[in-house]
Design a protein around this motif. Sequence first.
Motif, short mmCIF file in Angstrom:
data_model
loop_
_atom_site.label_atom_id
_atom_site.label_comp_id
_atom_site.label_asym_id
_atom_site.label_seq_id
_atom_site.Cartn_x
_atom_site.Cartn_y
_atom_site.Cartn_z
N PRO A 26 22.34 -13.78 -1.00
CA PRO A 26 22.96 -13.61 -2.32
C PRO A 26 22.51 -14.62 -3.38
N ASP A 27 22.02 -15.76 -2.93
CA ASP A 27 21.61 -16.77 -3.90
C ASP A 27 20.26 -16.44 -4.52
N ASN A 30 17.19 -10.30 -6.74
CA ASN A 30 16.47 -9.05 -6.47
C ASN A 30 15.25 -9.05 -7.39
N GLN A 34 12.10 -5.37 -11.59
CA GLN A 34 12.23 -6.40 -12.63
C GLN A 34 11.05 -6.29 -13.60
N LYS A 35 11.18 -6.87 -14.78
CA LYS A 35 10.10 -6.85 -15.78
C LYS A 35 8.87 -7.61 -15.24
N TYR A 38 8.22 -10.97 -16.83
CA TYR A 38 9.18 -12.02 -16.43
C TYR A 38 8.84 -12.53 -15.03
N ALA A 80 14.27 -0.14 -8.86
CA ALA A 80 15.36 -1.10 -9.06
C ALA A 80 16.54 -0.63 -8.21
N GLY A 81 17.23 -1.58 -7.57
CA GLY A 81 18.37 -1.18 -6.76
C GLY A 81 17.98 -0.75 -5.36
N ILE B 22 19.31 -3.81 -19.09
CA ILE B 22 17.87 -3.62 -18.94
C ILE B 22 17.23 -4.16 -20.22
N PRO B 29 14.29 -11.03 -18.42
CA PRO B 29 14.62 -10.28 -17.22
C PRO B 29 15.70 -9.21 -17.43
N ASN B 30 15.55 -8.16 -16.64
CA ASN B 30 16.67 -7.22 -16.50
C ASN B 30 17.76 -7.96 -15.72
N GLY B 33 22.56 -5.09 -12.06
CA GLY B 33 22.49 -5.01 -10.61
C GLY B 33 21.90 -6.22 -9.92
N GLN B 34 21.71 -7.29 -10.69
CA GLN B 34 21.16 -8.52 -10.08
C GLN B 34 22.25 -9.16 -9.22
N LYS B 35 21.85 -10.04 -8.31
CA LYS B 35 22.79 -10.75 -7.43
C LYS B 35 23.72 -11.63 -8.28
N LYS B 37 25.57 -14.19 -7.51
CA LYS B 37 25.41 -15.64 -7.29
C LYS B 37 24.16 -16.16 -8.00
N TYR B 38 23.09 -15.32 -8.02
CA TYR B 38 21.88 -15.78 -8.70
C TYR B 38 22.11 -15.84 -10.21
N ARG B 51 17.54 -25.86 -16.01
CA ARG B 51 16.52 -24.98 -16.56
C ARG B 51 16.57 -25.11 -18.07
N ALA B 80 21.61 -1.04 -11.26
CA ALA B 80 20.24 -1.57 -11.34
C ALA B 80 19.35 -0.47 -11.90
#
Lengths: 82, 82
Positions: A26-27, A30, A34-35, A38, A80-81, B22, B29-30, B33-35, B37-38, B51, B80
């Motif tokens: 989870p840290d 995904n 993604q772009k 990026y 994606a997903g 998106i 970045p999109n 649906g990203q994590k 925690k991230y 950062r 996502a």
Amino acid sequence: ADLQAGKAKSAVCAACHGANGISIIPDYPNLAGQKVKYLQSSIKAYRDGERKNPIMSPMASGLSDADIANIAAYFASLPAGG
Amino acid sequence: ADLQAGKAKSAVCAACHGANGISIIPDYPNLAGQKVKYLQSSIKAYRDGERKNPIMSPMASGLSDADIANIAAYFASLPAGG
């Protein structure tokens, strides 16, 4: 970019980011869908020291610009997903 | 986390990251649906200076931990791929 070369080069990335680009941990982000720009700038930032991470910095250190373009294009091409 | 509060707080993010998470700009970045925690660790890294980015650092500077949890949960909840 060469998606096949990107797929081959990204094998080691799958350990954390998942074979389908959906991360197992989870840290960690995904990457699927993604772009591409990026993804490229992120990997370069780790390679060139702009971004520092104990795992990603060594991962990115040996990559050429072509490797990075191919890896980024590969993950961006995944749905994606997952 | 409070998705409604996250949605409200994320209105300013939509300008670059898209109302559906998106991103409109290929360099950014999109988030959909990203994590979660991230997303949280990324926003905190910008807020706390780990950062640095001329746009994201000021964006994140005023956010509380609760704001960050809500914003991250909101974008993570979006489908996502949009």
